[in-house]
Design an enzyme around this catalytic site. Structure first.
Site, PDB file in Angstrom:
ATOM      1  N   SER A 244       0.846  -1.189   0.000  1.00 47.33           N
ATOM      2  CA  SER A 244       0.000   0.000   0.000  1.00 47.33           C
ATOM      3  C   SER A 244       0.886   1.246   0.000  1.00 47.33           C
ATOM      4  CB  SER A 244      -0.961  -0.041   1.199  1.00 47.33           C
ATOM      5  OG  SER A 244      -1.988   0.914   1.055  1.00 47.33           O
TER       6      SER A 244
ATOM      7  N   HIS B 172      -4.668  -5.400  -1.515  1.00 45.81           N
ATOM      8  CA  HIS B 172      -5.685  -5.159  -0.496  1.00 45.81           C
ATOM      9  C   HIS B 172      -6.777  -6.225  -0.578  1.00 45.81           C
ATOM     10  CE1 HIS B 172      -3.699  -1.245  -0.880  1.00 45.81           C
ATOM     11  NE2 HIS B 172      -4.154  -0.960   0.329  1.00 45.81           N
TER      12      HIS B 172
ATOM     13  N   GLU C 230      -1.281  -3.034  -8.088  1.00 45.52           N
ATOM     14  CA  GLU C 230      -2.493  -3.311  -7.320  1.00 45.52           C
ATOM     15  C   GLU C 230      -3.062  -1.970  -6.877  1.00 45.52           C
ATOM     16  OE1 GLU C 230      -3.218  -3.164  -3.702  1.00 45.52           O
ATOM     17  OE2 GLU C 230      -1.449  -1.913  -3.460  1.00 45.52           O
TER      18      GLU C 230
END
Length: 302
Positions: free
Chosen positions: A109, A273, A207
């Protein structure tokens, strides 16, 4: 690339929060997972100092990163969670000293920024994978997510294929090179900085979480126009965390964007995630094939 040493039972590892603050209970639950692996866990001094929606002020978060990297008794550093703010400390990191003290550095992230910065300026393999408070708490943790940490002990290579997750090929081919990448938003934010991801001869992992189709399109276009896809060997698309209606639009964006790509593109990897959230080393050699769809990654430790 420098590979850190593998973990052994009894090793000491640290948990830090270079981005947002951690939920104390979730962090405790995640730490228990590491303790079950036989690891001794310490928490960075400033993890709970919380300032302005960050885990702590920039200098304190930087101090936790430096202290844990430079402590010879610590064998691995695992991030508690994401959030925002890691880019702010990237210019202040002592990359030369990190290079002299290589060890496992793990997160994803917002931590993408540091994964790429450390990899680029310290020549150190880093790890994109589930975080302690976010992904290992009792409510959402899965056995598959826990299993992501085992190769840190065994030095085994990784194979991800349709036996583990439903994969779909967007563009056929075979690609081989270093695996790089992470969160699409953070990769885009790094363009034009000293911390821009280096995709020359590499396989790019992307992602994202909750980004609408028009923003996915804009970020991919930005990467393309910045030359990120010019000398690439393949693209691995992880979880994009979108609802059914929005994901239908994202599928169209991806199909259109990669329709004539001269490299293999495969989507559907449970990386990012999601649960399960499989960890992968960045900076090691990987091979992406499409017949069948499969990603094989060299071990990230020595």
């Amino acid at each position: 690339m420098i590979k850190p040493f593998a973990l052994q039972e009894g090793d000491r590892v640290a948990v830090i929060a270079p981005a947002g603050p951690s939920d104390r209970e979730n962090l405790k639950q995640g730490i228990r997972v590491f303790e079950k692996m036989g690891l001794e866990v310490i928490i960075g001094r400033h993890v709970f100092d919380g300032e302005e929606k960050l885990a702590a002020a920039d200098q304190k978060r930087l101090a936790d990163l430096h202290e844990t990297f430079f402590d010879p008794t610590i064998r691995g550093i695992f991030c508690a969670n994401g959030g925002f703010g890691t880019a702010r400390i990237a210019p202040m990191i002592d990359y030369a000293k990190i290079q002299r003290n290589p060890k496992i550095f793990w997160g994803y992230s917002d931590i993408t920024y540091l994964l790429n910065a450390i990899q680029r300026h310290s020549d150190l393999v880093t790890f994109h994978g589930p975080m302690v408070a976010t992904d290992l708490n009792d409510e959402i943790r899965t056995a598959e997510t826990e299993s992501s940490f085992l190769p840190l002990f065994t030095r085994e290579s990784l194979t991800y294929d349709s036996r583990k997750m439903p994969l779909k090929t967007l563009t056929h081919g075979i690609g081989e090179g270093r695996l790089v990448g992470g969160n699409l938003d953070l990769l885009t934010n790094g363009l034009g900085t000293p911390f821009q991801v280096n995709t020359k001869g590499a396989i790019l992992l992307i992602e994202e979480i909750g980004a609408p189709s028009f923003l996915i399109n804009a970020m991919l276009t930005h990467l393309k126009q910045a030359g990120v896809f010019d000398e690439i060997e393949g693209v691995v698309i992880g979880d994009l965390q979108a609802g059914p209606d929005e994901y239908a639009k994202i599928k169209v964006v991806l199909q259109d964007f990669f329709a004539y790509a001269p490299f293999p593109v495969v989507k559907g990897f449970h990386i990012g995630h999601c649960q399960p959230n499989y960890g992968v080393p960045l900076g090691t050699n990987a091979k992406l094939t499409t017949s069948p769809a499969q990603l094989v990654i060299d071990t990230g430790v020595r």
